[in-house]
Design an enzyme around this catalytic site. Sequence first.
Site, PDB file in Angstrom:
ATOM      1  N   GLY A 183       2.170   2.269  10.458  1.00 50.39           N
ATOM      2  CA  GLY A 183       3.008   3.444  10.398  1.00 50.39           C
ATOM      3  C   GLY A 183       3.647   3.687  11.672  1.00 50.39           C
ATOM      4  O   GLY A 183       4.411   4.808  11.823  1.00 50.39           O
ATOM      5  N   GLY A 217       2.734  -1.181   4.137  1.00 53.30           N
ATOM      6  CA  GLY A 217       2.760   0.196   3.852  1.00 53.30           C
ATOM      7  C   GLY A 217       4.290   0.617   3.599  1.00 53.30           C
ATOM      8  O   GLY A 217       4.907   0.264   2.671  1.00 53.30           O
ATOM      9  N   GLY A 218       5.090   0.946   4.747  1.00 54.13           N
ATOM     10  CA  GLY A 218       6.237   1.585   4.414  1.00 54.13           C
ATOM     11  C   GLY A 218       7.467   0.652   3.763  1.00 54.13           C
ATOM     12  O   GLY A 218       8.166   1.252   2.930  1.00 54.13           O
ATOM     13  N   ASN A 269       1.007  -1.161  -0.075  1.00 55.51           N
ATOM     14  CA  ASN A 269       0.120  -0.020  -0.032  1.00 55.51           C
ATOM     15  C   ASN A 269       0.792   1.180  -0.046  1.00 55.51           C
ATOM     16  O   ASN A 269       1.403   1.656   1.029  1.00 55.51           O
ATOM     17  CB  ASN A 269      -0.951   0.079   1.393  1.00 55.51           C
ATOM     18  CG  ASN A 269      -1.643   1.371   1.620  1.00 55.51           C
ATOM     19  OD1 ASN A 269      -1.823   2.105   0.454  1.00 55.51           O
ATOM     20  ND2 ASN A 269      -2.144   1.698   2.629  1.00 55.51           N
ATOM     21  N   TRP A 270       0.961   1.752  -1.247  1.00 52.57           N
ATOM     22  CA  TRP A 270       1.989   2.778  -1.180  1.00 52.57           C
ATOM     23  C   TRP A 270       1.390   4.442  -0.647  1.00 52.57           C
ATOM     24  O   TRP A 270       2.170   5.023  -0.396  1.00 52.57           O
ATOM     25  CB  TRP A 270       2.372   3.232  -2.621  1.00 52.57           C
ATOM     26  CG  TRP A 270       3.120   2.305  -3.288  1.00 52.57           C
ATOM     27  CD1 TRP A 270       3.842   1.266  -2.550  1.00 52.57           C
ATOM     28  CD2 TRP A 270       3.635   2.345  -4.620  1.00 52.57           C
ATOM     29  NE1 TRP A 270       4.818   0.832  -3.462  1.00 52.57           N
ATOM     30  CE2 TRP A 270       4.889   1.034  -4.847  1.00 52.57           C
ATOM     31  CE3 TRP A 270       3.748   3.291  -5.943  1.00 52.57           C
ATOM     32  CZ2 TRP A 270       5.479   1.144  -5.999  1.00 52.57           C
ATOM     33  CZ3 TRP A 270       4.391   3.076  -6.943  1.00 52.57           C
ATOM     34  CH2 TRP A 270       5.310   2.001  -7.055  1.00 52.57           C
ATOM     35  N   LYS A 271       0.192   4.303  -0.277  1.00 55.54           N
ATOM     36  CA  LYS A 271      -0.260   5.475   0.380  1.00 55.54           C
ATOM     37  C   LYS A 271      -0.131   6.563  -0.616  1.00 55.54           C
ATOM     38  O   LYS A 271      -0.151   6.436  -1.989  1.00 55.54           O
ATOM     39  CB  LYS A 271       0.162   5.648   1.697  1.00 55.54           C
ATOM     40  CG  LYS A 271       0.149   4.576   2.659  1.00 55.54           C
ATOM     41  CD  LYS A 271       0.279   4.870   3.985  1.00 55.54           C
ATOM     42  CE  LYS A 271       0.516   3.372   4.471  1.00 55.54           C
ATOM     43  NZ  LYS A 271       0.381   3.623   6.257  1.00 55.54           N
ATOM     44  N   GLU A 317      -6.765   4.769   7.572  1.00 51.60           N
ATOM     45  CA  GLU A 317      -6.438   6.199   7.350  1.00 51.60           C
ATOM     46  C   GLU A 317      -7.575   6.857   6.533  1.00 51.60           C
ATOM     47  O   GLU A 317      -7.747   7.952   6.705  1.00 51.60           O
ATOM     48  CB  GLU A 317      -5.113   6.278   6.273  1.00 51.60           C
ATOM     49  CG  GLU A 317      -3.937   6.085   7.384  1.00 51.60           C
ATOM     50  CD  GLU A 317      -2.705   5.411   6.644  1.00 51.60           C
ATOM     51  OE1 GLU A 317      -2.718   5.688   5.276  1.00 51.60           O
ATOM     52  OE2 GLU A 317      -1.907   5.026   7.336  1.00 51.60           O
ATOM     53  N   HIS A 332      -9.234   1.145   4.598  1.00 52.07           N
ATOM     54  CA  HIS A 332      -8.015   1.287   5.343  1.00 52.07           C
ATOM     55  C   HIS A 332      -8.321   2.464   6.494  1.00 52.07           C
ATOM     56  O   HIS A 332      -9.095   3.412   6.275  1.00 52.07           O
ATOM     57  CB  HIS A 332      -6.975   1.953   4.340  1.00 52.07           C
ATOM     58  CG  HIS A 332      -5.536   1.915   4.792  1.00 52.07           C
ATOM     59  ND1 HIS A 332      -5.011   2.898   5.752  1.00 52.07           N
ATOM     60  CD2 HIS A 332      -4.755   0.940   4.848  1.00 52.07           C
ATOM     61  CE1 HIS A 332      -4.114   2.473   6.061  1.00 52.07           C
ATOM     62  NE2 HIS A 332      -3.728   1.539   5.660  1.00 52.07           N
ATOM     63  N   SER A 342       3.129  -2.026  10.071  1.00 48.23           N
ATOM     64  CA  SER A 342       4.587  -2.281  10.357  1.00 48.23           C
ATOM     65  C   SER A 342       5.121  -3.741  10.200  1.00 48.23           C
ATOM     66  O   SER A 342       6.195  -4.183  10.841  1.00 48.23           O
ATOM     67  CB  SER A 342       4.834  -1.780  11.925  1.00 48.23           C
ATOM     68  OG  SER A 342       4.451  -0.562  12.036  1.00 48.23           O
ATOM     69  N   GLU A 373      -5.752  -4.951  10.130  1.00 54.91           N
ATOM     70  CA  GLU A 373      -4.586  -3.964  10.437  1.00 54.91           C
ATOM     71  C   GLU A 373      -4.954  -3.237  11.738  1.00 54.91           C
ATOM     72  O   GLU A 373      -6.006  -2.352  11.809  1.00 54.91           O
ATOM     73  CB  GLU A 373      -4.664  -3.017   9.445  1.00 54.91           C
ATOM     74  CG  GLU A 373      -4.307  -3.705   7.936  1.00 54.91           C
ATOM     75  CD  GLU A 373      -3.590  -2.736   7.313  1.00 54.91           C
ATOM     76  OE1 GLU A 373      -2.547  -2.986   6.613  1.00 54.91           O
ATOM     77  OE2 GLU A 373      -4.253  -1.598   6.867  1.00 54.91           O
TER      78      GLU A 373
END
Length: 255
Positions: free
Chosen positions: A177, A238-239, A13-15, A101, A99, A217, A171
Amino acid sequence: MDKTKRSAVIAGNWKMNMTPSQTGAFIKELAPKVAGLDGCKVVLCVPYVDIAAAVEAAKGTNIEIGAENVHWAEKGAYTGEISGAMLSECGVKYVIVGHSERRQYFGETDVTVNERVKAGLSNGLKVILCVGETLTEREQGVTYETVARQTKIALLGVSADELKNVIIAYEPVWAIGTGKTATAEQAEEVCAQIRGVIADIYCEACAEATTIQYGGSMNAKNAAELLSMKNIDGGLIGGASLKSDDFTVIVKAAQ
Ligand code: PEP
């Protein structure tokens, strides 16, 4: 059913990261590293403006492209939104829905998540449905109630046949994150509970066939342990999906 019979899916997930030119370069760098790793599906969910570059760069590779959201309407006066038909015509195969966010910053509710899930499915997309508790909810002991409610409402009106195109990503919001990963045992416990919710709504066999990812994470160091758990069939990353070497290590851990 044994876990190896479910599809393992590692999805990035590149956000809000990467421009179209960075996207093309990244996929060209990643593709040879994950080539031939056929033990799991490799997906990159990218910002809308990167989709064309991603689909082009991923041609002939084992990387599939996803989007980060989808609107529930087919078309109309929804400035700034993107429909399922638009995504699928662009070569998108997966879409993330719900998600945390989106729930936290953009007013997404269980009801709008349900609408978006149905729109993704009716346009032939595989939906990665995110559920997870906040730190407060975990501390209050309502993790199960939270993920059960989110899962049940998100799947209202989704048939058992359509469920085959749904992946659930557990999640925990406190782990996204933040560098704080759920322990493998914590993640396994909730993923097993979510599988139980699917069994209650649909059937035991439906639950056994559903891919459930962990996200929060997950990285090159902790992926192998998380992915070794019985009810964790993949990861939403993500990251670490922004670094081709780290993402490759996670894909290898899922083999
Ligand atoms: C995510 O955005 O879904 C996620 C899991 O992020 P991170 O891996 O950075 O915690």
